[in-house]
Scaffold this active site. Structure first.
Site, PDB file in Angstrom:
ATOM      1  CE  LYS A  27      43.106  62.713  32.856  1.00 51.78           C
ATOM      2  NZ  LYS A  27      42.277  63.209  33.978  1.00 51.78           N
TER       3      LYS A  27
ATOM      4  N   GLY B 116      37.641  54.505  42.811  1.00 55.43           N
ATOM      5  CA  GLY B 116      39.072  54.700  42.577  1.00 55.43           C
ATOM      6  C   GLY B 116      39.708  55.824  43.368  1.00 55.43           C
ATOM      7  CB  ILE B 117      42.017  58.501  42.206  1.00 50.16           C
ATOM      8  CG1 ILE B 117      43.142  57.571  41.727  1.00 50.16           C
ATOM      9  CG2 ILE B 117      42.569  59.832  42.723  1.00 50.16           C
ATOM     10  CD1 ILE B 117      43.862  58.047  40.464  1.00 50.16           C
TER      11      ILE B 117
ATOM     12  CE1 TYR C  59      42.720  59.665  30.875  1.00 43.92           C
ATOM     13  CE2 TYR C  59      45.073  59.246  30.748  1.00 43.92           C
ATOM     14  CZ  TYR C  59      43.928  59.422  31.503  1.00 43.92           C
ATOM     15  OH  TYR C  59      43.987  59.363  32.878  1.00 43.92           O
TER      16      TYR C  59
ATOM     17  CB  ILE D 202      46.593  54.606  40.311  1.00 43.64           C
ATOM     18  CG1 ILE D 202      47.630  55.738  40.204  1.00 43.64           C
ATOM     19  CG2 ILE D 202      46.050  54.458  41.732  1.00 43.64           C
ATOM     20  CD1 ILE D 202      48.912  55.532  40.991  1.00 43.64           C
TER      21      ILE D 202
END
Ligand code: NAP
Length: 266
Positions: free
Chosen positions: A161, A18-19, A157, A192
């Site tokens: 964050k 991924g990222i 989550y 994303i």
């Protein structure tokens, strides 16, 4: 022409997918030597092979970001092989989707261990190695739009964050006070396309960040909720990470780089 991070040494956690993978490739394209760490060893080897095939420099190390001893060993390996660390991308993370009423304490703590403890340990053990060069450095902590606004079914989550967001600003101030030339910024991706969504979509209403019916696709979700009307790609985040890693952002610290197609604007 020299690359935008030519000669710098970068560590990207969670760099097999991924990222993180996109960031590792982008940094290597622009001249950094990239150390990729992850739990996914076979995928990590693929990333190294892809970078080397395009003429870049990369290594892979197995690394669980929740384990302090593993961080000590990773930093020792980077020091022994490369002698310095200029860029630290604290990217490894997971997303567990559950109502606060249903989420087990074990899942809440597992997610916090990866998403928050991992970032703390990265800064704790990365800053001393960065300081040895005397050239400063750039720490890029991957938060989320879930660190800026609440989201039903993602409370745990969001908590992780949000913690990354203010931890980042505090580290930025600590480094500024130390006059060590180390900058620390957070990146806040929107929706994303990466494998992380496999554990999030299809689980029902996910709140204000993106309203999605059960078993929605990312395309359906983003068409409804993102002002630009499309999902983001890992490369969109990697380009922001590259800018924060480069000296082009030398006057930027404690900042939040939101890359979300306008999702948090409305
Ligand atoms: P991804 O494709 O799942 O990549 C994350 C990588 O981190 C995976 O290879 C994962 O391995 C690894 N990882 C998990 N736990 C780890 C640990 N304890 N130690 C080391 N590596 C570990 O997800 P991604 O979307 O690229 O996420 C990267 C970061 O962006 C995360 O911090 C995420 O919260 C953040 N983010 C993503 C989005 C999005 O829309 N994709 C939006 C906002 C923020 P496993 O496969 O074994 O778990």
């Amino acid at each position: 022409m020299a690359g935008r991070v030519q000669g710098k040494v970068a560590l990207v956690t969670g760099g097999s997918s991924g990222i993180g993978r996109a960031a590792a490739e982008r940094l290597a394209q622009e001249g950094a030597t990239v150390v990729i760490t992850d739990l996914q060893d076979a995928k990590g080897a693929d990333v190294v092979a892809a970078i080397q095939a395009m003429g870049g420099k990369a290594d892979y190390l197995h690394h669980d970001v929740t384990q302090e001893q593993a961080w000590i060993e990773v930093m020792a390996a980077i020091k022994a092989k490369h002698g310095r660390l200029d860029i630290l991308v604290n990217n490894a993370g997971i997303g567990i989707s559950a109502s606060v009423l249903d989420m087990s304490l074990a899942d809440f703590q597992r997610q916090t261990a990866i998403n928050v403890d991992g970032v703390f340990l990265g800064c704790k053990h990365g800053i001393p190695l960065m300081r040895t060069s005397g050239d400063g450095g750039s720490i890029i902590n991957i938060s989320s739009i879930a660190g800026l606004k609440g989201s039903a079914i993602l409370a745990g989550y969001c908590a992780t964050k949000g913690a990354v967001r203010l931890f980042t600003k505090s580290v930025a101030m600590e480094c500024a006070n130390a006059k060590d030339g180390i900058r620390c910024n957070s990146v806040h991706p929107g929706i994303i396309e990466t494998p992380i969504w496999d554990s999030i979509i299809g689980t029902g209403e996910i709140g204000d960040n993106a309203r999605a019916p059960r078993s929605a696709t990312l395309d359906a979700m983003t068409a409804d909720s993102v002002p630009l009307g499309v999902k983001g790609m890992p490369e969109d985040i990697a380009n922001g990470i590259l800018w924060l890693a480069s000296d082009e952002s030398r006057y930027v610290t404690g900042a939040e780089l939101v890359i979300d197609g306008g999702l948090t604007v409305k």
